[in-house]
Design an enzyme around this catalytic site. Structure first.
Site, mmCIF file in Angstrom:
data_model
loop_
_atom_site.group_PDB
_atom_site.id
_atom_site.type_symbol
_atom_site.label_atom_id
_atom_site.label_comp_id
_atom_site.label_asym_id
_atom_site.label_seq_id
_atom_site.Cartn_x
_atom_site.Cartn_y
_atom_site.Cartn_z
ATOM 1 N N MET A 164 23.844 29.462 91.119
ATOM 2 C CA MET A 164 23.852 29.775 89.765
ATOM 3 C C MET A 164 23.661 28.531 89.373
ATOM 4 O O MET A 164 23.224 27.123 89.917
ATOM 5 C CB MET A 164 25.840 29.436 89.820
ATOM 6 N N TYR A 441 31.296 18.133 91.796
ATOM 7 C CA TYR A 441 30.724 19.359 90.964
ATOM 8 C C TYR A 441 31.804 20.777 90.650
ATOM 9 O O TYR A 441 32.873 20.766 90.755
ATOM 10 C CB TYR A 441 29.498 19.820 91.987
ATOM 11 N N GLU A 442 31.164 21.907 89.823
ATOM 12 C CA GLU A 442 31.874 22.915 89.246
ATOM 13 C C GLU A 442 33.182 21.983 88.296
ATOM 14 O O GLU A 442 34.117 22.510 88.297
ATOM 15 C CB GLU A 442 32.694 23.633 90.653
ATOM 16 N N GLY A 443 32.348 20.903 87.425
ATOM 17 C CA GLY A 443 33.456 20.690 86.516
ATOM 18 C C GLY A 443 34.048 19.501 87.165
ATOM 19 O O GLY A 443 34.861 19.678 88.320
#
Length: 590
Positions: A164, A441-443
């Site tokens: 991603m 991570y991932e927001g």
């Protein structure tokens, strides 16, 4: 380093006894012929062997060796490639993938249990397949049939991996300002140019190809997030028959040297006019990417639970064996010079906090998995919509609360070991380092909290929140459990506070950001109270069948309601204090 043993008994309890998952699967046509209780148990048993015996033994050695970068290529630690091959051959990458393209088609309720095992065994290893599973989900949901047929089967097989590619050096949370460009070509492809950072599994030696999902902007794209498109960019180009062609113009410029998850390659990826293909519609790539990001957010939340479970297991084993001082009530182990430290109140406080939060998180993850299954497979439009509402509401809670409390649990586990917890050979310090990234991570968890309060509660007037609290009230009213009254008071506190914040936000825009993190935590504790009430209700009805297991559930529920749920009182006081004190200093005074 202690052996990791997946908590199969507790997983079966949550799936079969608390949620009645087999009955749910039986009434969903897409799952009825795919999975039942026996199938689920067989999968969990095999998953425990794969994670506990194949992957967990590589955790410490992988951390010490780390991923390596030489001449533009990444190599994973010794043993990873062989283990990944075995792992892929078992079909684990495609466990919940679309069966039409070679996935196993298993429900998410089952997949979350497997993901917890995987993260508890080896977080770095887990990330390689987690990104592949998420990429497959986005491709399956938004790509053309031609792209699905060409890319999904080898990805589900594990021969190809996924990544991603969102973040750029100047654009993290604010993706609307990315600079990566996509130039349309006459053959329908696009030339992708730009650099991305913090790309998990951007390069590795585990698979023969890597399929990058890249956010980029078309030449005529609108300014901001409404001008982002999503592209599929393979590391190695693929012929129409699915065979590999030449290398694409994709390269790994370097890897990051990190605090933890050192065996996971975190890459700087350069796209120099690489060939890519549009996924979904132009300028709607962010919505398509969020299909993957929401999957990853739940997965990364589960990383917090997995690490916490691993920390708890080793802390309990150590506390039973380590002898220091005598119990406050007098000698317990009279044949020894001191008692095991598990007799001491503070050690028990730490262990019970770990146990209550980890088991509560496991139940909450399964609950979110249940909603995902209903949203995907139910044929009842109302049920499907209700599940979608809950998924949207609860995903930021799962990501942030699992990981915030996961770090707390790992620190508690380290503390149980005392000085030995700071020493590498016992494994606790690695768990603390590995789980720490999950809050970022991932927001980041602050962003998750803003999403919960600002978008999922205030922006829609709390519609999904009322749906969730109505479900909790219905359970408490109908079952009249030991904890019903306390649960209802907690729900009322959450509703009242939500209404108060709704009013405050109308006159002061700072109030949402000032309250959001504490609000998410308060929400999390109330949600766990609901799940603990449900688990205690089942345990009380079955106590005679297994005094040890169900008795432990009942006692842990009592600890949660007595010692952990009251944290919501101080959180509420902090929220109601408002945002004014945050702005008492100007920037130069910090």
């Amino acid at each position: 380093m202690p052996e990791f043993k997946p908590p199969l008994r507790d997983m079966r309890f949550v799936l079969h006894e608390v949620f009645g998952a087999p009955a749910l699967w039986a009434r969903l046509p897409a799952l009825a012929e795919t999975v039942d209780a026996n199938t689920a148990d067989a999968i969990l048993e095999e998953a425990a062997k794969v994670t506990g015996q194949l992957i967990a033994p590589l955790n410490r050695s992988g951390d010490e060796e780390g991923a390596q970068w030489h001449d533009g290529k990444v190599s994973t630690p010794y043993g990873f490639k062989s283990a990944y091959t075995t792992y892929s051959e078992g079909g684990w990458v495609g466990l919940s993938g679309n069966a039409q393209f070679g996935g196993m088609g298993m429900p998410k309720m089952l997949a979350v249990q497997f993901e917890e095992m995987l993260y508890g065994a080896n977080s770095s290893f887990a990330l390689y397949s987690a990104l592949s599973s998420g990429a497959c989900l986005a491709i399956d949901a938004h790509a053309s049939d031609a792209l699905k047929n060409r890319y999904l089967p080898p990805m589900y097989e594990g021969r190809w991996a996924g990544s991603m590619c969102l973040t750029e050096a100047h654009a993290g949370t604010d993706l609307g300002i990315i600079r990566t460009r996509a130039e349309p070509q006459t053959d329908g492809s696009y030339n992708i140019s730009g650099s991305k950072i913090f790309i998990t599994g951007g390069d590795q030696d585990l698979t023969e190809n890597i399929i990058h999902l890249v956010l980029a902007k078309l030449p005529d794209a609108p300014v901001g997030p409404k001008g982002i498109s999503l592209f599929l960019v393979p590391k190695v180009l693929v012929n129409t028959d699915g065979s590999l062609a030449g290398s694409n113009a994709v390269s790994c410029g370097s890897i990051e040297h990190k605090m933890g998850i050192k065996a996971s390659a975190t890459c700087v990826m350069n796209f120099d006019g690489a060939s890519g293909w549009l996924i979904g519609e132009p300028n709607k790539g962010l919505a398509a990417m969020f299909t993957m990001m929401n999957y990853e957010r739940l997965s990364i939340g589960i990383q917090g639970i997995g690490c916490a479970e691993a920390s708890y297991q080793s802390a309990v084993a150590y506390a039973r064996e380590r002898t220091q001082s005598r119990a406050p009530t007098g000698a317990i182990a009279k044949d020894k010079l001191a008692d095991p430290i598990i007799v001491h109140p503070d050690v028990r406080r730490m262990l019970l906090t770990m146990k209550a939060m980890t088991e509560g998180g496991r139940a909450f993850a399964s609950y979110v998995g249940q909603q995902l299954d209903l949203a995907k497979f139910s044929h009842d439009p109302d049920e499907q919509q209700a599940a979608q509402n809950l998924v949207a509401l609860l995903t930021p809670v799962a990501k942030a609360f699992f990981t915030d409390t996961g770090l707390e649990s790992c620190i508690n586990g380290q503390q149980v070991f005392g000085g030995h917890g700071y020493i590498r050979e016992w494994g606790q310090e690695q768990l603390v380092r590995d789980v720490r990234i999950a809050q970022i991570y991932e927001g980041t968890n602050g962003i998750q909290a803003l999403d919960l309060l600002g978008r999922k509660v205030i922006a829609n007037g709390g519609v999904a929140l009322r749906q969730f609290t109505a479900e909790i009230r219905s359970f408490a009213d109908q079952q009249e459990t030991t904890h019903s009254a306390q649960l209802l008071r907690a729900v009322q506190r959450l509703e009242n506070l939500s209404d108060w914040l709704q009013e405050q936000a109308k006159t002061n825009p700072n109030e949402v950001g000032a309250a959001s993190v504490e609000y998410l935590h308060l929400f999390g504790y109330v949600a766990y109270a609901y799940l603990w009430a449900r688990m205690a209700y089942v345990a009380e009805s079955k106590l005679a069948e297994d005094q040890a297991f169900y008795g432990a559930k009942i006692a842990t529920a009592q600890f949660y309601f007595s010692r952990l749920l009251p944290r919501i009182w101080s959180l509420e006081q902090s929220i109601r204090a408002g945002s004014e004190s945050l702005y008492g200093l100007n920037a130069e005074q910090f």
